[in-house]
Design an enzyme around this catalytic site. Structure first.
Site, short mmCIF file in Angstrom:
data_model
loop_
_atom_site.label_atom_id
_atom_site.label_comp_id
_atom_site.label_asym_id
_atom_site.label_seq_id
_atom_site.Cartn_x
_atom_site.Cartn_y
_atom_site.Cartn_z
CG LEU A 243 10.55 -6.14 0.14
CD1 LEU A 243 11.44 -7.24 0.71
CD2 LEU A 243 10.88 -5.88 -1.32
CE1 TYR A 244 7.72 0.93 4.91
CE2 TYR A 244 5.85 -0.10 6.02
CZ TYR A 244 6.75 0.93 5.92
OH TYR A 244 6.71 1.97 6.82
CB ALA A 245 6.34 -5.81 7.01
CB THR A 247 12.78 -3.17 4.35
OG1 THR A 247 11.56 -2.41 4.36
CG2 THR A 247 12.91 -3.89 3.03
CE LYS A 248 10.29 1.76 7.67
NZ LYS A 248 11.15 2.91 8.03
#
Length: 433
Positions: A243-245, A247-248
């Site tokens: 999910l971090y990826a 959002t980026k």
């Protein structure tokens, strides 16, 4: 035309050669059902997004400016803000650095201030990791003349006050919810900070007159499940592994939108595994050092083929040079008061060391420096968002930014361990700067 125009979009979405012929009689009989289903779907989607965008711990509603552990009202902070943001010469930049008390933010703020730029910091000092470390960084910045406003990028009123008080030439946006694995525990915090917060900052920036140029931290994580080596800016980035990826990646698309509509000059930087003094405690090199010294067992991941997971470890000083290079080559935004006058610069760069090192080698180097044998437990790489390897192609950054990393992993880890031992030994001399 920017070099982003050559980056492929998500495949498989080509338009059909012939237009679809609409059957009006059939459509009229199903129109009411379609309307009902569409309404229900949009309602459910809206509720989902609202729930997802709410962080586990809602931000404080405070809108006054503050510093340190006590809060200073805006009226009392104006002098500190203007003094911090004032460059030493008329040719210097005036830069707002978000996430200024973070790892990269602190190093970049110091580098900008020391060369004569005006720097104003913004940080919410959240508890993702021990805020004591952030407060220690803040003291270093204060000694260098960098004032940090304590506040959240999601507080639009606060951002507007800052932009009203200072005419920023540039924004170095480094504030974000970091960490790949934590996204499984608190997904809402990533949407709140990395997407909503970024949009908030861009909204205020596009309405400024003049508009600042934006430089912001994307991530090597956007390459996700990409198996092509080296990772190039033109490669696919539509298969995020976390999910971090995601959002980026969303941030990169949002940046494109604000550049296209409002004329904001925007440069994204894809950082590759940054390490060094004053780093983040959630990074492997940091907690490996801590656990090895305490005699605790460390967990080392291996790939499905029994090989070691590898990372393109990049030393903080090299990252700082890349950030400053991006800022110095950023062209002015072309909008005014939210209206675009002409096409604006839009760029994306990899900032890595282009020398991937197996994590097993990282452990061996730490054992050598610490003179302690690590207790290791080797386990398969879990499906928690981590990828097997990263490897940056930095040709574009070298050509356009003059970027050239010079620190190998062993040299960088020696500097980190020296700082770590000093900082956590209780020594009064806690700075490596």
């Amino acid at each position: 035309m920017s070099h982003l125009d050559n980056i492929p979009s998500t495949p498989g979405k080509n338009k059909p050669d012939k237009a679809f012929r609409f059957n009006s009689s059939a459509a009229s009989s199903s129109l009411s059902k379609l309307t009902l289903y569409s309404t229900l779907f949009l309602s459910v989607l809206l509720v989902f997004l609202l729930l997802l965008s709410s962080p586990s711990s809602p931000p404080s509603p405070r809108r006054h400016l503050s510093t340190g552990s006590h809060h200073t009202p805006l009226s009392l902070s104006h002098k500190l803000i203007r003094k911090s943001a004032r460059p030493r010469s008329t040719t210097g930049h005036t830069v707002l650095v978000t996430g200024a008390a973070g790892f990269v933010g602190t190093h970049v703020s110091l580098a900008l201030k020391r060369r004569g730029d005006g720097v104003l910091g913004l940080d919410n000092f959240n508890h993702y990791y021990d805020p004591t470390l952030k407060r220690a960084r803040q003291k270093i910045l204060e000694k260098a003349g960098v004032f940090i406003v304590e506040g959240d990028i999601n507080d639009k009123g606060l951002l507007q006050q800052l932009f009203d008080a200072v005419l920023f030439t540039h924004v170095m946006h480094l504030a974000a919810q970091a960490g790949v694995r934590y996204a499984m525990q608190n997904p809402g915090s990533y949407v709140h900070s990395n997407i909503a917060g970024f949009v908030n900052l861009l909204e205020v920036s596009k309405s400024a007159n003049p508009q600042p140029a934006i430089i912001w931290a994307s991530s090597s994580s956007v390459y996700g499940l990409n198996s092509k080596v080296l990772f190039s800016e033109k490669d696919r980035t539509d298969q995020p592994a976390s999910l971090y990826a995601a959002t980026k990646k969303a941030g990169e698309e949002i940046a494109h939108t604000y550049n296209h509509i409002y004329g904001l000059s925007i440069t994204g930087l894809r950082f590759f595994t940054v390490y060094g003094p004053w780093g983040r405690p959630d990074m492997a090199y940091f907690f490996f050092t801590k656990d090895i010294m305490k005699g605790k067992t460390i967990t080392v991941y291996e790939s499905p083929d029994k090989g070691s997971v590898a990372r393109d470890f990049t030393y903080i000083d090299d990252i700082v040079k890349g950030c400053l290079g991006a800022l110095d080559t950023a062209k002015k935004s072309t909008g005014s008061g939210g209206k675009k006058r002409e096409p604006a610069q839009l760029r994306i760069f990899n900032l890595g060391n282009t020398s991937p090192v197996p994590v097993s080698r990282l452990v061996s180097i730490l054992e050598k420096i610490l003179k302690v044998k690590a207790k290791k437990k080797v386990v398969p790489l879990p499906r928690n968002g981590d990828v097997e390897f990263t490897h940056a192609n930095i040709t574009l950054a070298m050509t356009e930014l003059g970027y050239k990393p010079t620190t190998d992993l062993e040299a960088g880890l020696k500097k980190f361990v020296r700082w770590y031992l000093s900082f956590y030994s209780g020594s009064k001399k806690k700075s490596s700067w």
